[in-house]
Design an enzyme around this catalytic site. Structure first.
Site, mmCIF file in Angstrom:
data_model
loop_
_atom_site.group_PDB
_atom_site.id
_atom_site.type_symbol
_atom_site.label_atom_id
_atom_site.label_comp_id
_atom_site.label_asym_id
_atom_site.label_seq_id
_atom_site.Cartn_x
_atom_site.Cartn_y
_atom_site.Cartn_z
ATOM 1 N N HIS A 1 0.828 -1.198 0.000
ATOM 2 C CA HIS A 1 0.000 0.000 0.000
ATOM 3 C C HIS A 1 0.862 1.248 0.000
ATOM 4 O O HIS A 1 0.653 2.147 0.819
ATOM 5 C CB HIS A 1 -0.970 -0.016 1.190
ATOM 6 C CG HIS A 1 -2.319 0.516 0.867
ATOM 7 N ND1 HIS A 1 -3.077 1.245 1.745
ATOM 8 C CD2 HIS A 1 -3.048 0.456 -0.269
ATOM 9 C CE1 HIS A 1 -4.218 1.580 1.178
ATOM 10 N NE2 HIS A 1 -4.221 1.113 -0.051
ATOM 11 N N HIS B 1 -2.789 1.840 12.695
ATOM 12 C CA HIS B 1 -2.297 1.215 11.453
ATOM 13 C C HIS B 1 -2.800 -0.231 11.462
ATOM 14 O O HIS B 1 -4.004 -0.478 11.416
ATOM 15 C CB HIS B 1 -0.772 1.360 11.432
ATOM 16 C CG HIS B 1 -0.093 1.029 10.143
ATOM 17 N ND1 HIS B 1 -0.755 0.758 8.985
ATOM 18 C CD2 HIS B 1 1.236 0.939 9.836
ATOM 19 C CE1 HIS B 1 0.126 0.507 8.014
ATOM 20 N NE2 HIS B 1 1.343 0.604 8.522
ATOM 21 N N ILE C 1 -13.694 5.054 15.709
ATOM 22 C CA ILE C 1 -14.221 3.722 15.411
ATOM 23 C C ILE C 1 -13.199 3.012 14.534
ATOM 24 O O ILE C 1 -12.954 3.418 13.389
ATOM 25 C CB ILE C 1 -15.594 3.812 14.692
ATOM 26 C CG1 ILE C 1 -16.548 4.763 15.447
ATOM 27 C CG2 ILE C 1 -16.210 2.438 14.507
ATOM 28 C CD1 ILE C 1 -16.882 4.378 16.868
ATOM 29 N N HIS D 1 -9.508 6.736 6.339
ATOM 30 C CA HIS D 1 -8.206 6.452 5.744
ATOM 31 C C HIS D 1 -7.430 7.739 5.549
ATOM 32 O O HIS D 1 -8.027 8.788 5.282
ATOM 33 C CB HIS D 1 -8.369 5.722 4.399
ATOM 34 C CG HIS D 1 -7.132 5.004 4.010
ATOM 35 N ND1 HIS D 1 -6.148 5.604 3.257
ATOM 36 C CD2 HIS D 1 -6.688 3.767 4.315
ATOM 37 C CE1 HIS D 1 -5.163 4.736 3.110
ATOM 38 N NE2 HIS D 1 -5.454 3.620 3.735
ATOM 39 N N ASP E 1 -9.395 -3.146 7.129
ATOM 40 C CA ASP E 1 -9.341 -3.806 8.434
ATOM 41 C C ASP E 1 -10.710 -4.196 8.979
ATOM 42 O O ASP E 1 -10.815 -5.139 9.762
ATOM 43 C CB ASP E 1 -8.645 -2.887 9.452
ATOM 44 C CG ASP E 1 -7.165 -2.791 9.176
ATOM 45 O OD1 ASP E 1 -6.561 -3.838 8.883
ATOM 46 O OD2 ASP E 1 -6.615 -1.683 9.221
HETATM 47 N N1 COA Z 1 -13.844 7.129 13.717
HETATM 48 C C1 COA Z 1 -14.363 8.299 14.087
HETATM 49 N N2 COA Z 1 -13.955 9.463 13.580
HETATM 50 C C2 COA Z 1 -12.969 9.422 12.664
HETATM 51 C C3 COA Z 1 -12.393 8.228 12.223
HETATM 52 C C4 COA Z 1 -12.861 7.045 12.801
HETATM 53 N N3 COA Z 1 -12.362 5.876 12.437
HETATM 54 N N4 COA Z 1 -11.445 8.496 11.284
HETATM 55 C C5 COA Z 1 -11.426 9.809 11.141
HETATM 56 N N5 COA Z 1 -12.336 10.372 11.988
HETATM 57 C C6 COA Z 1 -12.604 11.767 12.156
HETATM 58 C C7 COA Z 1 -11.422 12.468 12.776
HETATM 59 O O1 COA Z 1 -11.460 12.408 14.189
HETATM 60 C C8 COA Z 1 -11.608 13.869 12.251
HETATM 61 O O2 COA Z 1 -12.606 14.515 12.996
HETATM 62 P P1 COA Z 1 -12.483 16.056 13.356
HETATM 63 O O3 COA Z 1 -12.352 16.749 12.021
HETATM 64 O O4 COA Z 1 -13.740 16.349 14.085
HETATM 65 O O5 COA Z 1 -11.253 16.170 14.193
HETATM 66 C C9 COA Z 1 -12.161 13.635 10.870
HETATM 67 O O6 COA Z 1 -12.778 12.356 10.898
HETATM 68 C C10 COA Z 1 -11.136 13.656 9.776
HETATM 69 O O7 COA Z 1 -10.096 12.790 10.099
HETATM 70 P P2 COA Z 1 -8.927 12.652 9.058
HETATM 71 O O8 COA Z 1 -8.048 13.840 9.161
HETATM 72 O O9 COA Z 1 -9.550 12.400 7.756
HETATM 73 O O10 COA Z 1 -8.207 11.353 9.458
HETATM 74 P P3 COA Z 1 -6.654 11.118 9.400
HETATM 75 O O11 COA Z 1 -6.162 11.215 8.013
HETATM 76 O O12 COA Z 1 -5.950 11.931 10.419
HETATM 77 O O13 COA Z 1 -6.597 9.629 9.924
HETATM 78 C C11 COA Z 1 -6.852 7.366 10.149
HETATM 79 C C12 COA Z 1 -6.735 8.523 9.156
HETATM 80 C C13 COA Z 1 -6.816 6.061 9.404
HETATM 81 C C14 COA Z 1 -5.671 7.413 11.152
HETATM 82 C C15 COA Z 1 -8.184 7.534 10.906
HETATM 83 O O14 COA Z 1 -9.236 7.495 9.987
HETATM 84 C C16 COA Z 1 -8.359 6.503 11.982
HETATM 85 O O15 COA Z 1 -7.832 6.675 13.091
HETATM 86 N N6 COA Z 1 -9.085 5.390 11.694
HETATM 87 C C17 COA Z 1 -9.266 4.348 12.664
HETATM 88 C C18 COA Z 1 -8.062 3.420 12.666
HETATM 89 C C19 COA Z 1 -8.002 2.558 11.433
HETATM 90 O O16 COA Z 1 -8.999 1.999 11.009
HETATM 91 N N7 COA Z 1 -6.796 2.430 10.901
HETATM 92 C C20 COA Z 1 -6.545 1.607 9.734
HETATM 93 C C21 COA Z 1 -6.314 2.478 8.540
HETATM 94 S S1 COA Z 1 -6.194 1.499 7.077
#
Ligand code: COA
Length: 377
Positions: A187, A222, A256, A261, A312
């Protein structure tokens, strides 16, 4: 095909192109996810994990003869030296398997160091081959179970299933694992791959690069997300309870796991593929509970936050329905992604430049040194 996120804020290197790669595209508009030019949809439905690892490391799909030789090398790589067994025997039985893999690869680097002049290729094949043996040996033995190191499973996916469950998989379980390994294989500049490349850029050895990458993958933001997603899904008894519970969590600003992503803006192309396998396995087992709860969570997350499931999320349901213990979820990611890491380490070495970015300094201005007697209590 989905769009990628646009960001003016480069914190976390968001939106920054940190190097060149010919291995993979993520979310390129109109293109989607390609490994060496082949779509993830084609690879997941038509090929095997062995073909994909060959493709990632060599740049081309193998011929029949090349594939046979490659499969043989991977099978030879399953061999677990006595010293590694002795080291694994000393690990706590309640250790997290990600720590076991990280230390296992590090130990392998001591016992079988990378040969002088290796491009990384030989070390890569050996690591790919041995990882399921390290994981299964420690895991099954720590539970007092028989370890099938002499497994007659021909395929990588079959061997993985045998080593992490201690039993021969069904055809459907083997097929699901093959697809899942393909989806997780590569990826682009994700956090663990970038870690591997940073380590490679210092001209460090192959095992150090993989060890560093495993440590990075372990985190719940991650690779650790698939394990956490299962705990979430299984905490609900039915879809109604899940909808209510997710809304409450969102109201409390909880994250959650398995949603959102860092690159994709609208959807993760791998989600539809693994979701289908989660459904097939649930149907085979005649138990749709987890799948239906997962669908309810997916729908609620989209309606409430416009957040989509990433790879995931449904991996958690697919793995559970294949009888895989939850602690094994993220380690499976390692067994697969090692192929992507390996391809990136080799690519980094081929055109190396030390990765050393700048930081925006936000600390105090220069100030006079304060002798210890003048600093107060
Ligand atoms: N659950 C709830 N809210 C979420 C979220 C989630 N899984 N993912 C993003 N958000 C929220 C953020 O808190 C943020 O809210 P805010 O604007 O009120 O602060 C908003 O959505 C935008 O977040 P963003 O900047 O797009 O996310 P990021 O690029 O910083 O993070 C991840 C990307 C993957 C780290 C994030 O989506 C996450 O933590 N996901 C859960 C973990 C996961 O599934 N990881 C595997 C990735 S393949």
């Amino acid at each position: 095909m989905g769009k990628i996120k646009q960001s003016k804020d480069t914190t976390g290197l968001r939106g920054v192109r940190a190097g060149n790669t010919a291995i993979c595209t993520v979310g390129v508009e109109g293109v989607g996810l390609l490994y060496r030019g082949y779509s993830i949809e084609d690879l997941a439905s038509k090929s095997t994990f062995e073909e994909v690892t060959y493709l990632l490391l060599n740049g081309e799909l193998p011929t029949k003869k090349q594939l046979d030789e490659w499969k043989q090398k991977l099978k030879e790589g399953r061999y677990l030296p006595e010293t590694i067994k002795e080291i694994l025997d000393k690990f706590p039985t309640d250790a997290h398997p990600m720590d076991v893999l990280r230390t296992g690869v590090s130990a392998l680097g001591l016992i079988e160091p990378e040969e002088e002049g290796d491009t990384g290729f030989n070390a890569a094949v050996r690591i790919l081959g041995i990882l399921p043996s390290i994981l299964g040996y420690w895991y099954l033995k720590s539970q007092g179970k028989e370890v099938p190191l002499d497994s007659d499973e021909e395929t990588f996916a079959g061997y993985v299933m045998h080593m992490i469950t201690g039993r021969k998989p069904t055809d459907l379980e083997r097929q699901m694992m093959n697809v899942s390994l393909i989806l997780y294989a590569e990826h682009e500049f994700n956090a663990s791959t970038f870690t591997a490349r940073v380590c490679a850029s210092t001209l460090s050895d192959f095992h150090s690069c993989i060890t560093a990458a495993i440590g990075t993958l372990k985190g719940p933001l991650h690779g650790g997300a698939n394990e956490k997603a299962y705990y979430l899904i299984s905490s609900f008894n039915d879809p109604e309870e899940a909808i209510k519970g997710i809304k409450e969590k969102l109201a409390k600003k909880e994250k959650i796991m398995g949603f959102g992503h860092a690159v994709y803006a609208e959807r993760d192309p791998r989600n539809a593929i693994i979701k289908e396998w989660a459904r097939k396995l649930s149907e085979e087992k005649g138990d749709m509970k987890l799948y239906e709860i997962s669908e309810a969570i997916e729908k609620t997350m989209w309606e409430e936050k416009r957040l989509f499931a990433n790879l995931d999320f449904y991996s958690a349901t697919a793995y559970h329905m294949a009888g895989i213990e939850t602690r094994m979820f993220t380690p499976i990611f390692v067994l697969s992604r090692s192929s992507g890491w390996a391809a990136h380490i080799i690519e980094q070495r081929q055109n190396n430049k030390l990765i050393r970015p700048l930081a925006n300094y936000v600390g105090p201005e220069e100030r006079p040194y304060v002798p210890i007697e003048e600093r107060g209590e």
